[in-house]
Design an enzyme around this catalytic site. Structure first.
Site, short mmCIF file in Angstrom:
data_model
loop_
_atom_site.label_atom_id
_atom_site.label_comp_id
_atom_site.label_asym_id
_atom_site.label_seq_id
_atom_site.Cartn_x
_atom_site.Cartn_y
_atom_site.Cartn_z
N LYS A 187 43.82 82.47 -25.58
CA LYS A 187 42.59 82.02 -26.25
C LYS A 187 41.40 82.80 -25.70
O LYS A 187 41.02 82.66 -24.55
CB LYS A 187 42.35 80.52 -25.99
N GLU A 262 40.89 82.41 -11.81
CA GLU A 262 39.83 83.34 -11.39
C GLU A 262 38.51 82.68 -11.76
O GLU A 262 38.16 82.62 -12.93
CB GLU A 262 39.96 84.68 -12.12
N CYS A 296 31.42 87.63 -12.47
CA CYS A 296 31.77 86.70 -11.39
C CYS A 296 31.62 87.38 -10.04
O CYS A 296 31.36 86.71 -9.04
CB CYS A 296 33.21 86.25 -11.60
N GLU A 396 25.88 79.52 -9.03
CA GLU A 396 26.08 80.75 -9.80
C GLU A 396 25.14 80.74 -11.01
O GLU A 396 25.24 79.86 -11.87
CB GLU A 396 27.54 80.82 -10.26
P1 NAD Z 1 33.98 78.49 -19.10
O1 NAD Z 1 34.80 77.92 -18.01
O2 NAD Z 1 33.03 77.62 -19.80
O3 NAD Z 1 34.92 79.10 -20.25
C1 NAD Z 1 35.92 80.04 -20.00
C2 NAD Z 1 37.01 79.87 -21.02
O4 NAD Z 1 37.58 78.57 -20.86
C3 NAD Z 1 36.54 79.93 -22.47
O5 NAD Z 1 37.52 80.57 -23.26
C4 NAD Z 1 36.42 78.47 -22.86
O6 NAD Z 1 36.57 78.26 -24.24
C5 NAD Z 1 37.58 77.88 -22.10
N1 NAD Z 1 37.48 76.44 -21.83
C6 NAD Z 1 36.38 75.66 -21.78
N2 NAD Z 1 36.74 74.37 -21.52
C7 NAD Z 1 38.09 74.35 -21.39
C8 NAD Z 1 39.03 73.33 -21.10
N3 NAD Z 1 38.69 72.07 -20.89
N4 NAD Z 1 40.33 73.68 -21.00
C9 NAD Z 1 40.73 74.96 -21.18
N5 NAD Z 1 39.87 75.95 -21.48
C10 NAD Z 1 38.57 75.67 -21.58
O7 NAD Z 1 33.29 79.75 -18.46
P2 NAD Z 1 32.29 80.73 -19.18
O8 NAD Z 1 30.96 80.13 -19.12
O9 NAD Z 1 32.83 81.15 -20.49
O10 NAD Z 1 32.40 82.00 -18.22
C11 NAD Z 1 31.63 82.17 -17.13
C12 NAD Z 1 32.34 81.76 -15.87
O11 NAD Z 1 33.52 82.55 -15.70
C13 NAD Z 1 31.53 82.00 -14.63
O12 NAD Z 1 31.62 80.90 -13.76
C14 NAD Z 1 32.18 83.20 -14.00
O13 NAD Z 1 32.01 83.35 -12.63
C15 NAD Z 1 33.59 83.01 -14.35
N6 NAD Z 1 34.31 84.28 -14.26
C16 NAD Z 1 35.21 84.44 -13.25
C17 NAD Z 1 35.88 85.65 -13.11
C18 NAD Z 1 36.89 85.90 -12.02
O14 NAD Z 1 37.70 86.81 -12.18
N7 NAD Z 1 36.89 85.16 -10.94
C19 NAD Z 1 35.61 86.68 -13.99
C20 NAD Z 1 34.65 86.47 -14.98
C21 NAD Z 1 34.02 85.26 -15.11
#
Ligand code: NAD
Length: 502
Positions: A187, A262, A296, A396
């Site tokens: 997804k 991650e 991130c 963050e």
């Molecule tokens: P998010 O957690 O809101 O969403 C990430 C993904 O998860 C999206 O596809 C979203 O639709 C999905 N999602 C949301 N709720 C869900 C649920 N209940 N169950 C399953 N999936 C769900 O994060 P975001 O705002 O899209 O992305 C930013 C975040 O991602 C930041 O915190 C950033 O640090 C982190 N990030 C981490 C890494 C890493 O490698 N550690 C890399 C990039 C981004």
């Protein structure tokens, strides 16, 4: 504008895909529901993308389960060959993919061309080469017996990715999973599904069989949550926020899925008094401002020795002010918009948070006016905080927003560096070899960059500790994450077991 006009304006040669990809075919959602995906430059609608519900995900899982026996038993070299072919196709379609990524995410075209697309192709190529080189072991056990291990694919894996690097992150997850023989239900983030749908098209062209990869754009709370819960999925790999990561762990408990997370970060980027200042200034700007700070691993805490702090900021602030903001599709643009309006407002809300705790805004802190006022832009923002415990030094922000802190000695630098719940990326600038390596040893982080920042390579493990998650992407570690070990014992001398002799 209709879709074909949008394609032309964005310089795209081929149609923008806006359906689910299940069992090798592009299809509408069973419910017929769609979700608009917007251009962050001006918030206009690019297209409406099919929105997967539970029934679509059931179909995707069933397709992946059907494809698994054949795909997992295909000679590893053959899986590798298909991934290498995909890498070639990505390169052949590089400009198309770069434009699509910039249109959907706001990445400056320059970055999409020179970073996102080559890194994506490089990742598929690396794991294509890895497919037939990753192997089990023979273990020296007692006489008369042979013991060896098999590295077997986990099965159907669910993968959920965020919106900040959609093209790259899908490759980080899909390439090792496929090389190891797994089938995938992925997804993409609801706001940036376009480049991964294009990759699905290229996968079909490369000859990856139907059902091996299924893409189900949809809402996190519905489609993402259902992937985490689904009893037909053996592993879930997630990149996103720490809060969502915790929800995924809970949802995955039903069938005890293998989980890889991650998550967020608050990277300390430490500049010592003996650093090459110009290198540290340029590197620190890259650490926070690349991709509008939506990374991130961003160096979002700039930790300066008090002796050099003023000299550093005298050059760093004007450098930030000189970054060219603009339409991501313009070649000259160095910083594009954030990926959504909602996220822009969240980033800007931290300016007030900083002020309330006595922080000083050294530059930025607002959305630019004029031609960019209709988009999701934020000026490069530098904030000096009073304490490393302040919210802007702990939470963050995920935008072009860096928090400056100062220290007087190594002990204080380390206290600040390790003073959050996160532990993902970290960096330090020094000419002292002893200091560099002792910090690398003592810092609580998954990655350390010495006299550089934010370097990634498909061979080098990527991931975090603490609230930044667990598991590693890239390299041999990623292959370990996408396989499970089976231990096989052989009685090679055909001994009759000595027990219960009669
Ligand atoms: P998010 O957690 O809101 O969403 C990430 C993904 O998860 C999206 O596809 C979203 O639709 C999905 N999602 C949301 N709720 C869900 C649920 N209940 N169950 C399953 N999936 C769900 O994060 P975001 O705002 O899209 O992305 C930013 C975040 O991602 C930041 O915190 C950033 O640090 C982190 N990030 C981490 C890494 C890493 O490698 N550690 C890399 C990039 C981004």
């Amino acid at each position: 504008m209709d879709l074909s006009d949008i394609q032309k304006t964005a310089g795209l040669r081929t149609p923008i895909r806006n359906q689910l990809f299940i069992d090798g075919k592009f299809v509408d959602a069973l419910s017929g529901e769609t979700l608009a995906t917007l251009n962050p430059h001006d918030n206009s609608v690019i297209t409406h993308v099919a929105m997967a519900g539970k029934a679509d995900i059931d179909l995707a899982v069933a397709a992946a389960q059907r494809a698994f026996p054949k795909w997992s038993r295909l000679p590893a070299a053959e899986r590798g060959r298909l991934l290498l072919k995909l890498a070639d196709l990505i390169e052949a379609n590089a400009e198309e993919l770069a434009r699509l990524e910039s249109l959907d995410t706001g990445h400056p075209l320059k970055d999409s061309r020179f970073l996102d697309v080559p890194r994506t192709a490089g990742c598929y190529r690396y794991f294509g080469g890895m497919a037939d080189k990753f192997q089990g072991e023979t273990i020296p056990v007692e006489a008369g017996f042979l013991n060896y291990t098999l590295r077997e694919p986990v099965g159907v894996v669910g993968q959920v990715v965020p919106w900040n690097f959609p093209l790259m992150f899908t490759s980080w997850k899909m390439a090792p999973a496929l090389a190891a023989g797994n089938c995938i239900v992925m997804k993409p983030a609801e706001i940036t599904p376009l480049s991964s749908l294009k990759i699905a098209e290229l996968m079909a062209e490369a000859g990856i069989p139907p059902g091996v990869v299924n893409l189900v754009p949809g809402l996190g709370s519905v489609a993402g949550q259902y992937i985490a819960e689904h009893p037909g999925i053996a592993k879930v790999a997630f990149t996103g926020s720490t809060a969502t990561g915790k929800r995924i762990v809970q949802a995955s408990a039903g069938n005890l899925k293998k989980v890889q997370l991650e998550l967020g970060g608050k990277g300390p980027n430490i500049v010592f008094e003996d650093a090459n200042l110009q290198a540290a200034i340029n590197g620190s700007a890259w650490a926070i401002f690349h991709n509008q700070g939506q990374a991130c691993i961003a160096g979002s805490r700039l930790v300066l020795h008090e002796k050099i702090a003023d000299a550093f900021l005298d050059k760093f602030v004007p450098l930030a002010q000189s970054i060219r903001l603009g339409n991501p599709m313009d070649d000259a643009t160095e910083m594009g918009p954030l990926t959504s309006l909602q996220h822009r407002d969240r980033v800007l809300s931290y300016v007030e948070v900083a002020r309330q705790q006595g922080g000083e805004i050294l530059t930025g802190g607002k959305a630019p006016g004029g031609a960019l006022s209709g988009g999701c832009y934020v000026e490069p923002t530098i904030v000096r905080a009073k304490s490393f415990k302040d919210r802007v030094a702990q939470e963050e922000v995920f935008g072009p927003f860096v928090t400056v802190l100062t220290f007087k000695d190594d002990a204080e630098a380390m206290q600040i560096a390790n003073g959050t719940d996160y532990g993902l990326g970290s960096g330090l600038w020094t000419s002292n070899v002893h200091r560099a390596h002792s910090f690398a040893r003592d810092i609580y982080a998954g990655m350390v960059w010495i006299n550089c920042y934010k370097r990634v390579n498909p061979g080098s493990p990527f991931g975090g500790v603490g609230q930044s998650g667990y598991g590693r992407e890239m390299g041999f570690d990623a292959m370990r994450e996408y396989t499970q070990v089976k231990s096989v014992w052989v009685n090679i001398d055909a001994q009759i077991p000595p027990h219960y002799k009669r």
